[in-house]
Design an enzyme around this catalytic site. Structure first.
Site, PDB file in Angstrom:
ATOM      1  N   ALA A 152      -8.448   3.104   8.538  1.00  0.00           N
ATOM      2  CA  ALA A 152      -8.809   3.017   9.803  1.00  0.00           C
ATOM      3  C   ALA A 152      -9.323   4.068  10.599  1.00  0.00           C
ATOM      4  O   ALA A 152      -8.775   4.673  10.425  1.00  0.00           O
ATOM      5  CB  ALA A 152      -7.595   2.136  10.235  1.00  0.00           C
ATOM      6  N   THR A 163       1.664   2.042  10.125  1.00  0.00           N
ATOM      7  CA  THR A 163       0.483   2.601  11.171  1.00  0.00           C
ATOM      8  C   THR A 163       0.386   1.203  12.078  1.00  0.00           C
ATOM      9  O   THR A 163       1.308   0.757  11.269  1.00  0.00           O
ATOM     10  CB  THR A 163      -0.618   2.388  10.061  1.00  0.00           C
ATOM     11  OG1 THR A 163      -1.124   3.464  10.963  1.00  0.00           O
ATOM     12  CG2 THR A 163      -0.777   2.261   9.433  1.00  0.00           C
ATOM     13  N   TYR A 164      -0.385   1.494  12.775  1.00  0.00           N
ATOM     14  CA  TYR A 164      -0.820   0.479  13.190  1.00  0.00           C
ATOM     15  C   TYR A 164      -2.362  -0.167  13.538  1.00  0.00           C
ATOM     16  O   TYR A 164      -3.015   0.878  13.798  1.00  0.00           O
ATOM     17  CB  TYR A 164      -0.552   0.897  14.701  1.00  0.00           C
ATOM     18  CG  TYR A 164      -0.670  -0.193  17.054  1.00  0.00           C
ATOM     19  CD1 TYR A 164      -0.521  -1.438  16.079  1.00  0.00           C
ATOM     20  CD2 TYR A 164      -2.170   0.818  16.691  1.00  0.00           C
ATOM     21  CE1 TYR A 164      -0.743  -1.939  17.091  1.00  0.00           C
ATOM     22  CE2 TYR A 164      -2.846  -0.741  17.455  1.00  0.00           C
ATOM     23  CZ  TYR A 164      -1.895  -1.989  17.974  1.00  0.00           C
ATOM     24  OH  TYR A 164      -2.004  -2.594  18.972  1.00  0.00           O
ATOM     25  N   HIS A 165      -2.818  -1.105  13.401  1.00  0.00           N
ATOM     26  CA  HIS A 165      -3.686  -2.257  13.899  1.00  0.00           C
ATOM     27  C   HIS A 165      -3.643  -2.662  14.862  1.00  0.00           C
ATOM     28  O   HIS A 165      -2.605  -3.643  15.452  1.00  0.00           O
ATOM     29  CB  HIS A 165      -4.170  -2.617  12.909  1.00  0.00           C
ATOM     30  CG  HIS A 165      -4.047  -2.126  11.319  1.00  0.00           C
ATOM     31  ND1 HIS A 165      -4.584  -0.820  10.696  1.00  0.00           N
ATOM     32  CD2 HIS A 165      -3.173  -2.307  10.364  1.00  0.00           C
ATOM     33  CE1 HIS A 165      -4.870  -0.346   9.569  1.00  0.00           C
ATOM     34  NE2 HIS A 165      -3.460  -1.150   9.224  1.00  0.00           N
ATOM     35  N   ARG A 177       0.422  -1.342  -0.521  1.00  0.00           N
ATOM     36  CA  ARG A 177       0.155   0.143  -0.373  1.00  0.00           C
ATOM     37  C   ARG A 177       0.692   1.097   0.215  1.00  0.00           C
ATOM     38  O   ARG A 177       2.241   0.745   0.494  1.00  0.00           O
ATOM     39  CB  ARG A 177      -0.744   0.042   1.298  1.00  0.00           C
ATOM     40  CG  ARG A 177      -0.341  -0.144   2.578  1.00  0.00           C
ATOM     41  CD  ARG A 177      -1.118   0.417   3.678  1.00  0.00           C
ATOM     42  NE  ARG A 177      -0.620   0.856   5.061  1.00  0.00           N
ATOM     43  CZ  ARG A 177       0.982   1.293   5.265  1.00  0.00           C
ATOM     44  NH1 ARG A 177       0.909   2.186   4.607  1.00  0.00           N
ATOM     45  NH2 ARG A 177       1.642   1.596   6.726  1.00  0.00           N
ATOM     46  N   GLY A 178       0.194   2.060  -0.430  1.00  0.00           N
ATOM     47  CA  GLY A 178       0.861   3.189  -0.235  1.00  0.00           C
ATOM     48  C   GLY A 178       1.267   3.735   1.112  1.00  0.00           C
ATOM     49  O   GLY A 178       0.591   3.374   2.651  1.00  0.00           O
ATOM     50  N   CYS A 194       2.601   7.317  10.412  1.00  0.00           N
ATOM     51  CA  CYS A 194       2.414   8.070   8.977  1.00  0.00           C
ATOM     52  C   CYS A 194       4.050   8.375   8.522  1.00  0.00           C
ATOM     53  O   CYS A 194       3.390   9.217   7.144  1.00  0.00           O
ATOM     54  CB  CYS A 194       1.427   8.356   8.258  1.00  0.00           C
ATOM     55  SG  CYS A 194      -0.265   7.540   9.446  1.00  0.00           S
ATOM     56  N   GLN A 231       3.585   5.339   5.302  1.00  0.00           N
ATOM     57  CA  GLN A 231       4.339   5.090   6.017  1.00  0.00           C
ATOM     58  C   GLN A 231       4.227   4.012   6.870  1.00  0.00           C
ATOM     59  O   GLN A 231       3.009   3.075   6.891  1.00  0.00           O
ATOM     60  CB  GLN A 231       4.795   6.629   6.218  1.00  0.00           C
ATOM     61  CG  GLN A 231       5.754   6.544   5.597  1.00  0.00           C
ATOM     62  CD  GLN A 231       7.224   7.161   5.024  1.00  0.00           C
ATOM     63  OE1 GLN A 231       7.886   6.048   5.813  1.00  0.00           O
ATOM     64  NE2 GLN A 231       7.411   7.095   4.433  1.00  0.00           N
ATOM     65  N   LEU A 255      -5.245   5.804   6.608  1.00  0.00           N
ATOM     66  CA  LEU A 255      -5.661   5.749   5.189  1.00  0.00           C
ATOM     67  C   LEU A 255      -4.544   5.712   4.337  1.00  0.00           C
ATOM     68  O   LEU A 255      -3.368   6.449   4.126  1.00  0.00           O
ATOM     69  CB  LEU A 255      -6.976   7.106   4.136  1.00  0.00           C
ATOM     70  CG  LEU A 255      -7.017   6.949   3.273  1.00  0.00           C
ATOM     71  CD1 LEU A 255      -8.583   7.494   2.938  1.00  0.00           C
ATOM     72  CD2 LEU A 255      -5.937   7.087   1.859  1.00  0.00           C
TER      73      LEU A 255
END
EC number: 2.3.1.181
Length: 232
Positions: A180, A81-83, A76-77, A196, A79, A166
């Site tokens: 998210a 991130t966290y889920h 994906r585009g 990000c 930087q 995003l």
């Protein structure tokens, strides 16, 4: 996996529950590679166990101290991130050529769906130029005034917290990955990264800013807002 009734003739919603990120990523790739001109678009809604995901152009210096949380490289585009639990993740699988709009409009529609979802809970979401996602005023998330003029000190994120990230991929005009929206999370893992790619950027959720709700309720509102904007 449960399948809900179609949100619209061209968009089938799938509620995946809490699912492994890497397996879901592989499933999105497989769906996109195998879809044909007549394949209905889908919207996948889920949560993930704790995971950091790194975008194609992700710089390792933005991953500060992942510790025991796994890191997954993606196409994906964006930087890092966290889920994690307490977050609604939405993956629209859309044929943009059939839908009749381009990538820039698609991103705008995703962000607008998040903004409208936040409005449902009384919160005002804001865009920041050049930084995809949605932000809220930390001092007053319920202030409906628009952001105007340069930010204090020239910092585009001054006074703001990020509530929605995003990141998308488009392959043969078809989208996967998505967005998210933070509902009620353990936010500590965000301190282990530059969210990000922005050092010092604060990340918040609905709970932090005073909204009491749950992921199922937010997912329902978000899915309807996405359906209104993504279907022809």
């Amino acid at each position: 996996m449960t399948v809900a009734p179609s949100l619209a003739p061209a968009l089938q919603r799938r509620d995946l529950g809490r699912v492994d990120y890497a397996a879901t990523y592989a499933a999105m790739q497989r769906f996109t590679a195998e879809r044909e001109a007549h394949t209905p678009d889908e919207l996948w809604l889920c949560e993930h166990p704790p995971v950091f995901t790194q975008g194609l152009a992700g710089k390792p210096e933005h991953l500060l101290a992942p510790g025991d949380i796994p890191v997954v490289s993606t196409n994906r585009g964006g930087q890092v991130t966290y889920h994690g639990p307490g977050q609604v993740v939405a993956y629209p699988l859309i044929d943009l050529q059939r839908a009749g709009y381009y990538v820039k409009a698609y991103v705008y529609r995703l962000e607008e769906a998040v903004i409208r979802t936040l409005t449902h809970f009384g919160v005002t979401g804001h865009r920041v130029a050049g930084a995809p996602g949605i932000y809220v005023r930390l001092s007053d998330p319920f202030d409906h005034a628009a952001l105007t003029g340069p930010r204090p000190g020239g910092d585009p994120f001054a006074g703001l917290g990020k509530i929605s990230a995003l990141g998308i991929k488009v392959h043969r005009h078809c989208t996967y990955h998505g967005l998210a929206l933070n509902v009620a999370m353990d936010l500590e893992p965000y301190s282990r990264i530059n969210p990000c790619g922005h050092p010092g950027l604060r990340t918040v959720d609905l709970s932090t800013i005073g909204v009491t709700t749950d992921t199922a309720t937010v997912a329902e509102v978000l899915s309807q807002e996405l359906a209104r904007r993504l279907t022809p």
